[in-house]
Design an enzyme around this catalytic site. Structure first.
Site, PDB file in Angstrom:
ATOM      1  N   GLY A   1       5.114  -1.082   2.779  1.00 18.16           N
ATOM      2  CA  GLY A   1       4.151   0.322   2.534  1.00 18.16           C
ATOM      3  C   GLY A   1       5.117   1.553   2.521  1.00 18.16           C
TER       4      GLY A   1
ATOM      5  CG  HIS B   1      -0.181  -0.158   2.365  1.00 18.35           C
ATOM      6  ND1 HIS B   1       0.237   0.882   3.027  1.00 18.35           N
ATOM      7  CD2 HIS B   1       0.103  -1.361   3.109  1.00 18.35           C
ATOM      8  CE1 HIS B   1       0.970   0.488   4.393  1.00 18.35           C
ATOM      9  NE2 HIS B   1       0.809  -0.782   4.545  1.00 18.35           N
ATOM     10  CG  ASP B   2      -0.486   4.115   1.322  1.00 16.97           C
ATOM     11  OD1 ASP B   2      -1.401   4.807   0.628  1.00 16.97           O
ATOM     12  OD2 ASP B   2      -0.609   3.502   2.226  1.00 16.97           O
TER      13      ASP B   2
END
Length: 276
Positions: free
Chosen positions: A147, A129-130
């Site tokens: 992340g 994520h991200d």
């Protein structure tokens, strides 16, 4: 309620499952037993082999190739994620090989995972994520990104290499296979080891984009930075001021110094350990 728009030239296997707010462009092919569910856009000329899963809020650009058992857009592996709307955005001309998994963003990272253009992700690569991934990068088999990682352009990451969350990797850097990277790598550096440290310069990449005098300037810069008695950030501050005051500034040196000064996780190096 589904809202499905499929261009007349697209080829969708009879066994594929398409459901949700879906837009599929011209000349897209989707293979057998693939599952496309959610708010999905697939750009022109993209080819999804059999058994591909694309879910969530996922946007694929044009002329991507997604190989069997790749999983794109499923919820992040983050205990802080509470089901908020988030996006996985993939650009053009990317090759995503077998069993890769890319997750969308979270609220703590702006709700966006973004991958730009012309990247090669070999089998079993994980993009958490991200993450923000630039263009023209190669991530070899089983490279694993935590992340919030930022990777610039023309970066190579070897197989079986994990990268710690929040790490940043600059343009043209190379990380050796079976390394473990937990700190930031400035542009045009090579790093290896567990934990990975800078061991030299990626001259192969530098020769493709720089003049001989620019390469010499960067080589000398790195020697001064990584063998000096002052702190790395103090040295980078001095070098940045000198570079900006030159009649014809070397923008590569400015980029390198600014990267070091903006690093939050620190730069992994052994003083005097840069290969010449």
């Amino acid at each position: 309620m589904s809202n499905i728009k499929i261009h007349e030239s697209a080829k969708i296997a009879k066994t594929a499952i398409i459901d949700g707010n879906i837009e599929i462009g011209a000349d897209v092919e989707i293979g057998d037993y693939s599952v496309i569910k959610g708010n999905i856009t697939i750009g022109d000329g993209t080819f999804c082999y059999n058994n591909v899963t694309i879910m969530g809020n996922t946007r694929l650009g044009k002329y991507n190739r997604v190989f069997p058992n790749a999983v794109l857009g499923t919820p992040p592996q983050d205990l802080k994620y509470k089901g908020e709307e988030s996006i996985l955005e993939i650009g053009d001309n990317n090759t995503i090989r077998e069993c890769c998994m890319f997750n969308p963003g979270t609220e703590g990272g702006g709700n966006l995972t973004k991958i730009c253009d012309n990247n090669l992700f070999m089998a079993y690569v994980h993009i958490a994520h991200d993450c923000i991934i630039g263009s023209n990068n190669i991530l070899a088999n089983n490279a694993t990104l935590g992340g919030h990682i930022h990777i610039a352009d023309y970066v190579n990451i070897g197989g079986m290499t994990p990268v710690h969350q929040f790490v940043k990797i600059g343009d043209g850097a190379m990380i050796a296979g079976a390394s473990a990277l937990s700190q930031d790598i400035p542009p045009y550096c090579m790093a290896e080891g567990n934990r990975a440290k800078i061991v030299g310069l990626n001259r192969f990449r530098m020769r493709k984009i720089m003049q001989r005098n620019e390469i010499d300037d960067i080589n000398n810069l790195y020697k001064r930075l990584f063998s000096g008695d002052q702190s790395l950030k103090d040295l980078a501050t001095t070098e940045l001021q000198i570079a900006k005051n030159m009649a014809q500034p070397n923008h590569y040196i400015i980029k390198i110094c600014e990267f070091i000064l903006n690093s939050e996780r620190g730069i992994p190096y052994k003083r005097g350990g840069l290969d010449e």
